[in-house]
Design an enzyme around this catalytic site. Structure first.
Site, mmCIF file in Angstrom:
data_model
loop_
_atom_site.group_PDB
_atom_site.id
_atom_site.type_symbol
_atom_site.label_atom_id
_atom_site.label_comp_id
_atom_site.label_asym_id
_atom_site.label_seq_id
_atom_site.Cartn_x
_atom_site.Cartn_y
_atom_site.Cartn_z
ATOM 1 N N PRO A 1 0.931 -1.067 -0.193
ATOM 2 C CA PRO A 1 -0.064 0.116 -0.206
ATOM 3 C C PRO A 1 0.642 1.274 -0.021
ATOM 4 O O PRO A 1 0.981 2.124 0.960
ATOM 5 C CB PRO A 1 -0.861 -0.148 1.407
ATOM 6 C CG PRO A 1 0.105 -0.972 2.056
ATOM 7 C CD PRO A 1 0.729 -1.857 1.471
ATOM 8 N N CYS A 2 1.458 1.737 -1.064
ATOM 9 C CA CYS A 2 2.098 2.780 -1.190
ATOM 10 C C CYS A 2 1.343 3.985 -1.422
ATOM 11 O O CYS A 2 1.804 5.236 -0.903
ATOM 12 C CB CYS A 2 3.219 2.759 -2.584
ATOM 13 S SG CYS A 2 2.140 2.295 -4.057
#
Length: 185
Positions: free
Chosen positions: A135-136
């Site tokens: 989850p950047c």
């Protein structure tokens, strides 16, 4: 040998890639660095169990679920520093965000250094080859700016909203990197 398939999503067409056993890529159409970690041409193939599992994971995610990252065998391709940053991204819970500076402090501690550049962390975050699942999009600027997302700030906002992040203290910068992508009409 690397294989790929596509997945239609609320944030545009997604390409999934694997090495046969592990997921090695997830890129949204038009995303910066699309496929850049894959060392050879990918062969289109739909009937691979890991790609089916990734599609099921995405189905849960886009229907408002919170599937665990550990449900999928991930093998992002990158050096040790990037791997370390990507591992830290996986620790950011649904509904929360973390700053580039926070990750830099954690990486410095992990590497036995006094400090770490937020820009170096930003480079690793931006080159994450398995977007959404790693989850950047949960990484924001220290001032709450929604900047630096290779898929575009519109997608970043959509993903954070889907996850229930309190958007009240976050904002879209007027100038900066990866500001928008014209997929929301």
């Amino acid at each position: 040998m690397f294989y790929a398939t596509t997945y239609p999503s609320p944030v545009g067409l997604i390409t999934l890639a694997c090495d046969g056993d592990n997921l090695v890529g997830l890129w949204m159409e038009g995303q910066k660095y699309f496929g850049n970690t894959i060392p050879e041409a990918m062969r289109e193939k739909d009937d691979i169990p890991v790609l089916d599992a990734a599609k099921q994971w995405l189905d849960k995610y886009f229907s408002g679920g919170k599937p665990a990252i550990a449900e999928l065998p991930l093998a992002p391709i990158g050096g040790a520093f990037r791997q370390g940053v990507w591992s830290m991204l996986c620790e950011i819970p649904y509904g929360e965000v973390m700053t580039y500076g926070d990750i830099a402090k954690k990486m410095a501690l992990k590497m036995g250094k006094k400090t770490m550049s937020s820009q170096a962390v930003g480079g690793a975050v931006g080159h994450n080859p398995i977007s959404i699942i790693i989850p950047c999009h949960r990484v924001v600027g220290a001032n709450g700016s929604l900047t630096g997302y290779a898929g575009g700030v519109d997608r970043k906002t959509a993903l954070l909203t889907l996850e229930g992040v309190d958007m009240a203290k976050l904002f879209v910068p007027q100038k900066g990197t990866a500001l928008s992508f014209p997929f929301f009409q």
